[in-house]
Scaffold this motif. Structure first.
Motif, mmCIF file in Angstrom:
data_model
loop_
_atom_site.group_PDB
_atom_site.id
_atom_site.type_symbol
_atom_site.label_atom_id
_atom_site.label_comp_id
_atom_site.label_asym_id
_atom_site.label_seq_id
_atom_site.Cartn_x
_atom_site.Cartn_y
_atom_site.Cartn_z
ATOM 1 N N PHE A 8 -16.773 15.999 17.278
ATOM 2 C CA PHE A 8 -15.692 15.004 17.241
ATOM 3 C C PHE A 8 -16.134 13.692 17.891
ATOM 4 C CE2 PHE A 8 -11.902 13.086 19.253
ATOM 5 C CZ PHE A 8 -11.175 12.810 18.107
ATOM 6 N N ASN A 9 -16.804 13.804 19.029
ATOM 7 C CA ASN A 9 -17.274 12.588 19.722
ATOM 8 C C ASN A 9 -18.226 11.783 18.837
ATOM 9 O OD1 ASN A 9 -15.744 13.212 21.924
ATOM 10 N ND2 ASN A 9 -17.428 14.083 23.119
ATOM 11 N N LEU A 10 -19.042 12.495 18.089
ATOM 12 C CA LEU A 10 -19.981 11.821 17.184
ATOM 13 C C LEU A 10 -19.231 11.158 16.014
ATOM 14 C CD1 LEU A 10 -22.979 11.245 16.799
ATOM 15 C CD2 LEU A 10 -23.203 13.412 15.576
ATOM 16 N N VAL A 11 -18.213 11.830 15.525
ATOM 17 C CA VAL A 11 -17.382 11.257 14.441
ATOM 18 C C VAL A 11 -16.719 9.964 14.945
ATOM 19 C CG1 VAL A 11 -15.283 11.596 13.061
ATOM 20 C CG2 VAL A 11 -16.959 13.431 13.234
ATOM 21 N N VAL A 12 -16.168 10.028 16.151
ATOM 22 C CA VAL A 12 -15.502 8.838 16.724
ATOM 23 C C VAL A 12 -16.508 7.699 16.860
ATOM 24 C CG1 VAL A 12 -14.416 7.916 18.820
ATOM 25 C CG2 VAL A 12 -13.701 10.138 17.926
ATOM 26 N N LYS A 13 -17.665 8.022 17.429
ATOM 27 C CA LYS A 13 -18.692 7.005 17.668
ATOM 28 C C LYS A 13 -19.136 6.353 16.346
ATOM 29 C CE LYS A 13 -22.985 6.453 20.204
ATOM 30 N NZ LYS A 13 -24.049 7.121 20.959
ATOM 31 N N SER A 14 -19.278 7.169 15.309
ATOM 32 C CA SER A 14 -19.824 6.664 14.042
ATOM 33 C C SER A 14 -18.801 5.916 13.190
ATOM 34 C CB SER A 14 -20.376 7.818 13.216
ATOM 35 O OG SER A 14 -21.163 8.654 13.994
ATOM 36 N N TYR A 15 -17.544 6.329 13.277
ATOM 37 C CA TYR A 15 -16.581 5.816 12.290
ATOM 38 C C TYR A 15 -15.380 5.075 12.868
ATOM 39 C CZ TYR A 15 -19.169 8.708 8.997
ATOM 40 O OH TYR A 15 -20.156 9.246 8.226
ATOM 41 N N ASN A 16 -15.277 4.932 14.190
ATOM 42 C CA ASN A 16 -14.027 4.371 14.739
ATOM 43 C C ASN A 16 -13.738 2.950 14.239
ATOM 44 O OD1 ASN A 16 -14.601 2.380 17.199
ATOM 45 N ND2 ASN A 16 -16.085 4.029 17.368
ATOM 46 N N GLN A 17 -14.770 2.108 14.173
ATOM 47 C CA GLN A 17 -14.522 0.712 13.767
ATOM 48 C C GLN A 17 -14.231 0.599 12.270
ATOM 49 O OE1 GLN A 17 -16.715 -2.521 15.354
ATOM 50 N NE2 GLN A 17 -17.238 -1.458 17.241
ATOM 51 N N ARG A 18 -14.970 1.347 11.481
ATOM 52 C CA ARG A 18 -14.750 1.280 10.016
ATOM 53 C C ARG A 18 -13.337 1.745 9.668
ATOM 54 N NH1 ARG A 18 -20.041 4.068 7.508
ATOM 55 N NH2 ARG A 18 -19.169 3.496 5.504
ATOM 56 N N LEU A 19 -12.909 2.827 10.329
ATOM 57 C CA LEU A 19 -11.569 3.334 10.035
ATOM 58 C C LEU A 19 -10.491 2.382 10.566
ATOM 59 C CD1 LEU A 19 -11.825 7.203 10.544
ATOM 60 C CD2 LEU A 19 -11.884 5.914 8.420
ATOM 61 N N TYR A 20 -10.789 1.762 11.728
ATOM 62 C CA TYR A 20 -9.820 0.782 12.259
ATOM 63 C C TYR A 20 -9.592 -0.324 11.236
ATOM 64 C CZ TYR A 20 -7.749 -3.124 14.686
ATOM 65 O OH TYR A 20 -6.922 -4.174 15.007
ATOM 66 N N TRP A 21 -10.661 -0.883 10.712
ATOM 67 C CA TRP A 21 -10.512 -2.020 9.783
ATOM 68 C C TRP A 21 -9.858 -1.594 8.468
ATOM 69 C CZ3 TRP A 21 -10.052 -6.249 11.993
ATOM 70 C CH2 TRP A 21 -10.862 -6.629 13.055
ATOM 71 N N HIS A 22 -10.153 -0.389 8.047
ATOM 72 C CA HIS A 22 -9.500 0.118 6.828
ATOM 73 C C HIS A 22 -7.979 0.216 7.057
ATOM 74 C CE1 HIS A 22 -8.539 2.482 3.337
ATOM 75 N NE2 HIS A 22 -8.206 3.534 4.059
ATOM 76 N N ILE A 23 -7.611 0.767 8.205
ATOM 77 C CA ILE A 23 -6.176 0.917 8.522
ATOM 78 C C ILE A 23 -5.542 -0.454 8.753
ATOM 79 C CG2 ILE A 23 -4.553 1.820 10.257
ATOM 80 C CD1 ILE A 23 -6.614 4.165 10.635
ATOM 81 N N ARG A 24 -6.244 -1.317 9.434
ATOM 82 C CA ARG A 24 -5.707 -2.651 9.759
ATOM 83 C C ARG A 24 -5.383 -3.431 8.476
ATOM 84 N NH1 ARG A 24 -6.280 -6.699 13.964
ATOM 85 N NH2 ARG A 24 -4.750 -8.286 13.351
ATOM 86 N N ARG A 25 -6.254 -3.333 7.491
ATOM 87 C CA ARG A 25 -5.995 -4.044 6.229
ATOM 88 C C ARG A 25 -4.748 -3.494 5.532
ATOM 89 N NH1 ARG A 25 -11.739 -3.604 5.634
ATOM 90 N NH2 ARG A 25 -12.651 -5.591 6.270
ATOM 91 N N MET A 26 -4.481 -2.213 5.787
ATOM 92 C CA MET A 26 -3.302 -1.602 5.174
ATOM 93 C C MET A 26 -2.023 -1.968 5.913
ATOM 94 S SD MET A 26 -3.810 0.219 2.468
ATOM 95 C CE MET A 26 -2.358 1.241 2.477
ATOM 96 N N VAL A 27 -2.025 -1.832 7.236
ATOM 97 C CA VAL A 27 -0.762 -2.012 7.984
ATOM 98 C C VAL A 27 -0.610 -3.422 8.564
ATOM 99 C CG1 VAL A 27 -0.666 0.458 8.525
ATOM 100 C CG2 VAL A 27 -1.649 -1.104 10.204
ATOM 101 N N VAL A 28 -1.691 -4.213 8.531
ATOM 102 C CA VAL A 28 -1.752 -5.635 8.919
ATOM 103 C C VAL A 28 -1.671 -5.869 10.432
ATOM 104 C CG1 VAL A 28 -0.701 -7.935 8.605
ATOM 105 C CG2 VAL A 28 -0.882 -6.363 6.652
ATOM 106 N N ASN A 29 -0.640 -5.303 11.085
ATOM 107 C CA ASN A 29 -0.437 -5.578 12.513
ATOM 108 C C ASN A 29 -1.404 -4.748 13.377
ATOM 109 O OD1 ASN A 29 1.101 -4.482 15.079
ATOM 110 N ND2 ASN A 29 1.861 -6.541 14.664
ATOM 111 N N HIS A 30 -1.939 -5.388 14.459
ATOM 112 C CA HIS A 30 -2.937 -4.685 15.294
ATOM 113 C C HIS A 30 -2.361 -3.458 16.003
ATOM 114 C CE1 HIS A 30 -5.856 -3.676 18.339
ATOM 115 N NE2 HIS A 30 -4.913 -3.855 19.261
#
Lengths: 175, 144
Positions: free
Chosen positions: A18-40
């Motif tokens: 899990f820690n490795l998943v977080v480290k590898s994908y946290n930013q990419r998933l943040y930006w994907h979600i951010r583009r969807m929901v807009v608000n930080h």
């Protein structure tokens, strides 16, 4: 990275995986979600829920699946659930107008006029078209991967992207 | 679609226009990794933690069943048989049936009979009791 995660999962070292998943994908998933929901703040909440689901589902992850598309699928579903809850008392047009107004006043939006216009046009799309458009336009994901994420056919995705592009084009022509 | 190509091929539009608060990504990783530490695993009620519990319950039931089978009175079930008048007569003639008098005479010896002395009161009580009018009073008095 995918192989390293699978090795840890095979050894039932779930916390390390899990820690490795977080480290590898946290930013990419943040930006994907951010583009969807807009608000930080909303994006931050959805991201936390996404990783909570990832943590709970990680022991059941099938080794033949692609971890990258699996994570995107969870994040997309969480974003869609969040958006549906948020606009349940509003019709679609009112919701799109609210998003556009909030975006203008958002301290964490740094775009110029044309970028603001594009975001307003994207906000006017139905949620599922918005996912397709964002994945293709901003993340340049190919249709095969998109079909895995959204569990639909490539043909349906191409049609959906075409409709979204037409609507955005019309939005730009209006003003 | 030609107008959209202008949008699609515009590198400026593809740039990320969103920002995040300062140091957001620096803390994000640690914050998300703490999910694994904080999340308490939810175990569904229907799913036992291990097979040991299932086996112990099954063994208890098996023991209970075996004990009840072992200690249960092992009497044969007698099927009631309806006898005709001829059957009764035949059985009686061959000494298979006893009436109360025969049973009494066979099981009590003459010596024992001599020891049974009925007093006058016993007789009077017997005759008084067997009077129909006196029966009700007798039962009420003796609290039967």
């Amino acid at each position: 990275m995918h192989k390293e995660i699978l090795v840890l999962l095979n050894k039932t070292q779930y916390t390390q995986a899990f820690n490795l998943v977080v480290k590898s994908y946290n930013q990419r998933l943040y930006w994907h979600i951010r583009r969807m929901v807009v608000n930080h703040d909303d994006a931050d909440d959805v991201l936390q829920n996404t990783f909570l689901k990832v943590w709970r589902a990680l022991p059941n992850f099938r080794s033949d699946a692609n971890i990258y598309t699996w994570l995107y699928r969870i994040a997309t579903n969480e974003s869609l659930t969040f958006l549906q809850k948020k606009r349940q008392d509003m019709n679609f047009e009112d919701y799109a107008n609210t998003v556009a107004k909030n975006l203008e006043a958002d301290a964490f939006f740094d775009g110029d006029e044309i970028q603001l216009k594009l975001q307003k046009a994207i906000a006017s799309l139905p949620e599922k078209q918005r996912v397709v458009f964002n994945l293709r336009y901003f993340e340049e994901m190919n249709y095969r991967e998109m079909a895995e994420v959204l569990e639909t056919s490539e043909g349906a995705l191409k049609a959906s992207y075409h409709h979204a592009a037409k609507k955005i084009e019309a939005f730009f022509k209006e003003d | 679609m030609s107008d959209f190509k202008h949008i699609e091929n515009n590198p400026k539009l593809k740039q990320n226009a969103f920002k995040v608060p300062e140091n957001y990504f620096e803390n994000l990783e640690a914050r998300l990794q703490s999910i694994a530490k904080e999340d308490v695993k939810v175990v569904p009620i229907s799913k036992p933690k291990s097979y040991a519990r299932v086996w112990s319950i099954a063994a208890s039931f098996a023991l209970l069943f075996a004990a009840s089978w072992y200690f249960w009175p092992n009497e044969p079930i007698e099927n009631p048989v309806e006898l005709s008048a001829e059957d009764v007569a035949s059985l009686s003639a061959n000494g298979f049936l006893y009436n109360a008098e025969t049973f009494f005479l066979e099981s009590v010896s003459l010596e024992e009979l001599d020891q049974i002395v009925l007093t006058e009161n016993d007789y009077s009580d017997y005759f008084e009791i067997t009077q129909p009018d006196a029966l009700e009073d007798y039962y009420l008095e003796t609290d039967i």
